[in-house]
Scaffold this motif. Structure first.
Motif: not given
Length: 878
Positions: A460-461, A465-466, A468, A473-474, A477, A500, A503-504, A506
């Motif tokens: 995700f990084e 991310w961070p 969002t 990312f949208q 991910y 993950a 932090q996310t 998911r």
């Protein structure tokens, strides 16, 4: 169309085509609302690394999946990157400094880090360029580094976030310490090796003079830090000494005897020495009984000031001296040989020391719960499924993760200590003053984070991310598939999943595709010490990238190790040449400039056979790839190209191509071209270079094969009856060919062929094929056996009996004479080998491999003799 050269030379093609793909942006994935995303993140190789066979196999597997999905119309993103490899990189640069007579402390932290960054810029992209040689179709525009600005921001956010939730803490606990790398290690970074050692039995006298206890230890040097002796509370032998003191040998101080369930009554003497600063279990017992924590080894494994006269000795030198003194002073009872598991550093392979140390930890139990749930509920699946159990067992028994490392290269821990009030400030931004008292007398924690802490955020990084709301990312991910080895399930896979999820919200991917290790041809792990490593770049130079990829992919089975045979590279280069030559043949016989099938009514039986088999192949291969059965998929394509297309269909069309009927000639060309186009598409993910080069030369629509549409199953191309019929004819042809080969009949010797079958119409329609491919002078299809069939050579298939007049095949007397002469020669050779093997002197003195070679020679002579005798018997029966 453009003309293909007579021979395929990979070195003339690969660099040019790779540049063509990159220049045209075919690797770049766009956010497209009309397309489904498909995302893979590359396991980032170390910045210090060079491409090895494991990297090559892993990259080839990922490239197959990403090219497949790209051709299926997905917005397929493969994110590449490199890991900063904290310990390995720092060691590499420190080695360079040592050659200059310097250490990192001579430079200071800032100058040392400048030196490391300079090294990274000079050498760090080497492995990236090597991946390109393999054909990796990564989106290089999105390449990341675990120390780049975006990753650093993500690391800081996660650290502070977990700290604020009480999931990261600093405390003094027993950790794994590498005295050579001079840093802490996590449990996963310790490799346990069975090593020979000793068990020293030592006498500990009771302080009141009432007796003694015997302690067995494998590490006598740690007794300098003993602060107690432990016995089981239910052990009747020692119930009277609990609460008393014993005298610590060599040191002379009194230490207490405590009762705790940790001591096992039936192990050793039932008495265990307690060294809370140097053993995790002793530490726990010590906490329960308020035992003193005395550390006696420093960071380099040298006895410190608490070691008395042994101060300054290396741990193993101290062990020798302590054992000698114990014996001299009458404390040593006995010494036994003892094999035990010793923890070693995964980097330098030196012995690890359990040591009490102030470090940073992640509380794992709360994080493990969700990471277990997503796997148990099937949100994330392991392929093969058996690795789920390995992951689950580790997660269920996970201990807190030590994340601080005593290095300078890495993500420095964002904690500042106030010299005035002692408060610790943890901040997302660099602190300039104490958040509690406002003092500017603050210093930053010198430790850095474990490399795996930053790589745990990789899925995700790398997508923004961070933030969002980041568009990547949208859209991209969660990612789809992680391709990695079973050896880093604990190091990396598990940490990505719990990071993950936390932090996310998911899991980072829905599938973890596990591969095994690439071993040498003897099944050994490739290593520098064995000198059995094989350079993939050397294989590419010799055989081409496609041949290397095919070698690994056809040998690949998810989760299983594979053996690498160089000979298979040569075999796959031969396959590439087969495809190349077949394509050249088709192109030399093309008079059409458009790729389209004729009307179905114009198709002949052989056309329907190949199209129907191709249709089934497309469905099977697509299903195999969807199930990550890469090796199964490519083997099916290989077999179809070599056998069905090259060896059969091209031969079946020659009569039409060279005939006078223009309509038949055109339909043969159309089917040849259509099937060639489809098999190039199917093979492209596996052999991207040669397929693109051929496809660009044949009539086609579109810019490049890499972005051409993946073949689809078509109901209108299902011709099961014609396919079955053609298979019957081919089976008959094979049977005749095999029979002729057994009798050494040359193809030029053509004979009459009688076919007795209930399917007379089928075989009558196939007479043109049978005549040509079964080397027949004429073919006669009958309902009953021909006259004189008893003296004919025969063979049988499911649908027919086939007869060949013996006198047309071979001169029996001449052939029997030839066989007799050959038998005499073989018998003579066999007798010579048997005599040598029967000689006791030869068997006793000759090297084992020489004896084995002679035994194999004898077996080959015997097998050949049996074949000759069988041929002789068949001829005599006629």
């Amino acid at each position: 169309m453009k003309e293909l050269p007579k021979t395929y030379e990979p070195r003339d093609v690969e660099d040019r085509l790779y540049k063509f793909w990159v220049d045209n942006g075919y690797f770049h994935a766009e956010r497209d609302p009309d397309k489904k995303p498909f995302t893979i993140v590359m396991p980032p190789p170390n910045v210090t690394g060079q491409l090895h066979m494991g990297h090559a196999m892993e990259a080839a597997m990922q490239d197959v999946l990403i090219r497949f999905k790209r051709m299926q119309g997905y917005s397929a993103l493969w994110i590449p990157g490199v890991d900063h490899a904290g310990i390995a990189t720092q060691i590499r640069v420190e080695e360079e400094l040592r050659k200059e007579g310097k250490t990192r402390y001579d430079l200071g932290r800032e100058k040392f880090l400048e030196r490391v960054w300079a090294w990274k810029h000079q050498y760090g992209d080497r492995i990236v360029e090597q991946q390109k040689r393999l054909g990796a179709s990564c989106d290089w525009d999105r390449a990341r580094f675990t120390m780049d600005e975006g990753c650093s921001k993500a690391v800081r956010e996660v650290f502070v976030n977990l700290y604020e939730q009480g999931l990261i803490y600093k405390g003094s606990r027993i950790i794994n310490w590498c005295p050579h790398c001079v840093t802490a290690l996590s449990d996963s970074e310790v490799e346990y090796v069975d090593k020979p050692g000793h068990l020293w039995h030592v006498r500990y006298p009771l302080a009141d003079g009432s007796g003694e206890v015997i302690i067995a230890t494998t590490r006598p040097e740690t007794m300098l830090g003993d602060s107690g002796v432990c016995v089981n509370p239910n052990d009747e032998r020692y119930k009277d000494i609990v609460g008393k003191n014993v005298i610590l040998p060599l040191v002379g101080k009194e230490i207490p005897v405590v009762a705790d369930d940790y001591a096992e009554m039936d192990f050793g003497t039932g008495c265990v020495k307690m060294t809370p600063a140097h053993d995790p279990n002793d530490f726990e017992v010590g906490q329960r009984h308020n035992l003193e924590v005395i550390r006696v080894l420093d960071d380099k494994g040298v006895v410190n000031e608490n070691g008395g006269k042994y101060q300054g000795l290396d741990r193993y030198e101290a062990r020798k001296q302590i054992v000698a003194d114990l014996e001299a002073q009458g404390y040593l009872v006995k010494v036994e040989p003892y094999n035990h598991n010793v923890g070693t550093c995964y980097r330098c392979h030196r012995d690890v020391e359990p040591i009490i140390s102030a470090q940073w930890f992640v509380k794992m139990k709360p994080l493990a719960e969700e990471a277990l749930r997503v796997v148990n509920d099937g949100e994330t699946k392991f392929v093969p499924e058996r690795f789920t159990k390995i992951y689950t067992n580790w997660m269920e028994n996970v201990r807190d993760w030590c994340i601080s490392r005593q290095l300078w290269w890495g993500h420095q821990i964002p904690a500042w200590y106030c010299a005035d009030c002692g408060h610790m400030t943890v901040s997302r931004e660099d602190a300039t003053c104490c958040e509690k008292c406002g003092s500017k007398h603050i210093t930053r924690d010198e430790d850095v984070l474990d490399t795996w802490f930053s790589s745990a955020l990789w899925p995700f990084e790398t997508l923004g991310w961070p933030d969002t709301n980041a568009e990547d990312f949208q859209y991209f991910y969660p990612t789809d598939v992680l391709v990695t080895g079973y050896d880093i399930i604990f190091f990396w896979v598990a940490r990505m999943i719990f990071s993950a999820c936390k932090q996310t919200g998911r899991p980072p991917f829905h599938t973890v595709l596990i591969h095994g290790l690439v071993r040498d041809d003897k099944g050994r792990k490739m290593s520098k010490s064995l000198g059995n490593g094989i350079d993939p770049l050397e294989m590419i130079d010799r055989y081409g990238s496609d041949a290397l990829r095919m070698n690994m992919l056809t040998s690949n089975s998810p989760g299983n190790d594979m053996r690498f045979y160089i000979e298979r590279c040569e075999a796959m280069r031969n396959f590439a040449n087969k495809l190349w030559n077949a394509s050249r043949y088709v192109m030399m016989n093309l008079s059409i400039d458009k790729n389209e099938l004729p009307a179905l009514s114009e198709l002949e039986t052989s056309d329907k056979w190949i199209l129907s088999k191709l249709n089934t192949l497309i469905a099977d291969v697509t299903e195999n790839l969807d199930k990550y059965e890469l090796g199964v998929a490519v083997q099916k394509i290989y077999d179809f190209i070599w056998d069905s297309y090259c060896d059969w269909y091209i031969e079946l069309t020659k009569a039409r191509l060279y005939g006078e009927d223009e309509a038949q000639k055109r339909s043969a060309q159309q089917v040849l071209l259509y099937v060639l186009d489809q098999i190039l598409r199917l093979m492209h993910p596996f052999m991207p270079f040669i397929t693109e080069e051929i496809w660009q030369a044949i009539p086609h629509e579109g810019e490049a094969l890499i972005v051409a549409a993946w073949p689809k199953f078509r109901e209108d191309l299902c011709f099961q009856a014609e396919e079955d019929g053609m298979e019957s004819i081919m089976q008959a042809i094979r049977a005749v060919r095999n029979r002729r080969a057994e009798m050494n009949v040359p193809p030029a010797r053509r004979t009459t062929l009688y076919i007795v079958t209930e399917k007379q119409d089928l075989f009558s329609a196939g007479i043109p094929f049978i005549t040509r491919l079964a080397y027949a002078e004429r073919v006669v299809v009958l309902a009953e056996e021909p006259e004189g069939h008893g003296s004919m050579v025969s063979c049988v298939t499911h649908d027919a009996k086939l007869f060949l007049p013996m006198e047309e095949l071979v001169d029996v007397d001449k052939e029997l004479a030839r066989i007799a002469k050959e038998k005499e020669k073989v018998q003579k050779g066999l007798a010579g080998v048997q005599a040598k093997l029967g000689n006791p002197g030869f068997a006793a003195k000759a090297p084992e491999q020489v004896v084995r070679a002679e035994q194999e020679k004898a077996e080959k002579y015997a097998a050949l003799l049996r074949q000759l005798e069988e041929s002789e018997a068949r001829l005599k029966d006629l």
